[in-house]
Design an enzyme around this catalytic site. Structure first.
Site, PDB file in Angstrom:
ATOM      1  N   CYS A 156       4.428  12.990  31.239  1.00 21.29           N
ATOM      2  CA  CYS A 156       4.660  13.379  29.882  1.00 21.29           C
ATOM      3  C   CYS A 156       3.338  13.145  29.082  1.00 21.29           C
ATOM      4  CB  CYS A 156       5.928  12.420  29.377  1.00 21.29           C
ATOM      5  SG  CYS A 156       6.635  13.257  27.849  1.00 21.29           S
ATOM      6  N   HIS A 196      10.173  12.794  33.488  1.00 23.27           N
ATOM      7  CA  HIS A 196      10.123  11.264  33.641  1.00 23.27           C
ATOM      8  C   HIS A 196      10.913  11.162  35.087  1.00 23.27           C
ATOM      9  CE1 HIS A 196       8.536   9.899  29.783  1.00 23.27           C
ATOM     10  NE2 HIS A 196       9.210  10.970  29.406  1.00 23.27           N
ATOM     11  N   GLU A 232      10.758   8.284  36.624  1.00 27.97           N
ATOM     12  CA  GLU A 232      11.157   6.984  36.567  1.00 27.97           C
ATOM     13  C   GLU A 232      12.636   6.774  36.097  1.00 27.97           C
ATOM     14  OE1 GLU A 232       9.060   7.474  32.587  1.00 27.97           O
ATOM     15  OE2 GLU A 232       9.093   8.307  34.616  1.00 27.97           O
TER      16      GLU A 232
END
Length: 509
Positions: free
Chosen positions: A79, A167, A169
């Site tokens: 990001c 993202h 994660e």
């Protein structure tokens, strides 16, 4: 040296989640502020740049020095990190015409790229950005796109440097764990040997080397963190560890004696000290949360220092500090602002003259429990809910009196024992009762009452960094409410807290 993935923090709410996902791969990682990059030695196998609340177009946005990293070790920029690379190596970043927040799908995936091996075309990813990479540097090759973002992923040509706008994660990126495995294991070559057993072996060896024949004094609380830290120290130095359990008068009902009993057969050289009067005196007239925390901490140090001086030749203070304590207590320009002061972080007063040893400071809470199980510690201790160092002192909103403590202890005991009886205790990560600084009108029998209000709090979490309120059965809440009102004199109303973290914290103070 332990092979490590280095995560540079630009202040993203997801930074700790990146670390958790890496550790789930049995690979050790560390979070460091973007402006405090450690030396890049051979044990650092790769670097991940986090997201950020900043825009790269902001004048004061984070600007790391990547000269020792980019092109020298594998680099994954997420990001903000990806936008930073694009902006600073010849591309252009602009505010998005169509901002992407939430779920999106990859419409193009270069499945031949080593970062994206096993990632499906159409894979769901999680976006959270207001800027987009409008133009890429000439040496950047696009490896992923969505319908709205052409440059959703890139690799720098002839470099092990990648950037992604989404993202991986976050749970909602359905193949994010595959992408992180590709980076951490395949590209960085990490061996996935960081397990509880290996942590114990390495830590015990390091503690022996660090402490030698010195003596260590440590305060125990009966909780998971301090117990696991003490057992690790005991394995390393044996009877040179001296433990002290201080009753601050703010423990749960009967907890002082129960904790001492639970430690009896663990060989931890423990002494119990009842200092209730000293703590209550230190709290007289205080109602502001930080003042109460500091007063409790100050009294604890005074009591602990007195007891520690009764042990000869002590050089070290053991602490059960864990990684979220460290993260929440360090503030830099940008990342991770201090949320509250922690009782076991931030050093000691000069007069104690002790060096600090913190065996668990690199672990999250669930990792501490796994280490505890490997050490053979009783499940009764390891599965206890977290309990704050200041105890009920931060669950009594406003000033603290013996009467308020007694009310809260009784109500808390009914709630906790009720959870256990209903087989709900282990479905909840942490449960608490809070005594509110308000009274409400009630009716008991034929009499009007004007008594205390308490709030029940129960949350689910993994490590306390985020938490959601527990959806306890209505029937259970009704029974607990009825039991408390009927059995605890001075309470006539019970409410249930349905706030999550963020925006609320788990504790009320």
């Amino acid at each position: 040296m332990q092979e490590t993935i280095l995560i540079l923090d630009f202040g993203s709410q997801y930074t700790q989640l990146i670390a958790r996902r890496v550790r789930e791969l049995s690979v050790y990682c560390e979070i460091h502020p973007f402006n405090k990059i450690p030396e890049i030695t051979t044990h650092i196998k790769g670097v991940i740049l986090s997201g950020s609340p900043f825009s790269v177009r902001d004048e004061n946005s984070p600007y790391p020095d990547l000269s020792a990293i980019k092109g020298k070790v594998p680099l994954l920029a997420i990001c903000y990190g990806a936008q930073f690379l694009a902006q600073n190596f010849g591309g252009e970043v602009r505010a998005s015409q169509i901002r992407e927040y939430g779920r999106a799908n990859l419409g193009y995936v270069d499945s031949t790229n080593s970062l994206l091996t096993g990632i499906s075309n159409g894979s769901q990813v999680w976006m959270s950005h207001g800027d987009t990479i409008l133009a890429k540097p000439e040496s950047f090759d696009i490896i992923a796109s969505t319908a709205d973002v052409e440059i959703a992923g890139f690799q720098v040509r002839e470099e092990e440097t990648w950037g992604i706008q989404f993202h991986p994660e976050v749970y909602h990126s359905t193949e994010g764990s595959t992408l992180l495995h590709n980076f951490v294991v395949t590209i960085c070559g990490c061996s996935q040997l960081w397990t509880p057993a290996s942590f114990i072996e390495t830590t015990v060896h390091e503690l022996k080397e660090l402490i030698g024949n010195d003596r260590v004094v440590m305060g125990l609380s009966g909780g998971v963190d301090s117990t696991v830290a003490a057992v690790l120290l005991h394995k390393a130095i044996g009877t040179n560890l001296h433990c002290i359990f201080v009753n601050n008068g703010l423990l749960r009902k009967n907890e002082y004696h129960q904790v001492l009993e639970s430690y009896k057969n663990m060989g931890l050289n423990i002494k119990g000290v009842d200092a209730t009067d000293a703590f209550l005196k230190g709290l007289e007239g205080l109602s502001e949360p930080e003042q109460k925390r500091k007063a409790i901490g100050r009294t604890f140090i005074e009591v602990f220092d007195h007891e520690a001086h009764l042990i000869t030749n002590v050089s070290w203070l053991g602490q059960g500090t864990i990684y979220p304590d460290v993260i929440e207590s360090i503030s830099v320009n940008g990342p991770s602002a201090t949320i509250k002061s922690h009782h076991n972080v931030g050093g000691l007063p000069d007069f104690m003259k002790l060096k600090v040893v913190e065996p668990l400071k690199s672990l999250f809470k669930d990792e501490v429990r796994k280490v505890g199980f490997s050490l053979g510690i009783s499940e009764n201790i390891l599965n206890r809910h977290p309990f704050p160092g200041p105890g009920l002192g931060i669950r009594i909103l406003g000033d603290i009196t013996p009467e308020k403590i007694a009310i809260l202890q009784e109500a808390d005991n009914i709630f906790i024992e009720g959870l256990k009886s209903a087989q709900l205790y282990h479905q909840v990560w942490q449960a608490a009762v809070i005594l509110l600084p308000v009274k409400s009108v009630g009716v008991m029998g034929d009499e009007r009452t004007y008594d205390n209000v308490i709030a029940l709090r129960a949350v689910g979490s993994t490590d306390g960094m985020t938490a959601d309120w527990s959806h306890l059965p209505y029937e259970f809440l009704a029974k607990v409410s009825n039991d408390i009102i009927n059995r605890v004199k001075g309470v006539n109303r019970v409410v249930y807290d349905i706030s999550s973290k963020p925006p609320a914290t788990i504790e009320w103070e």
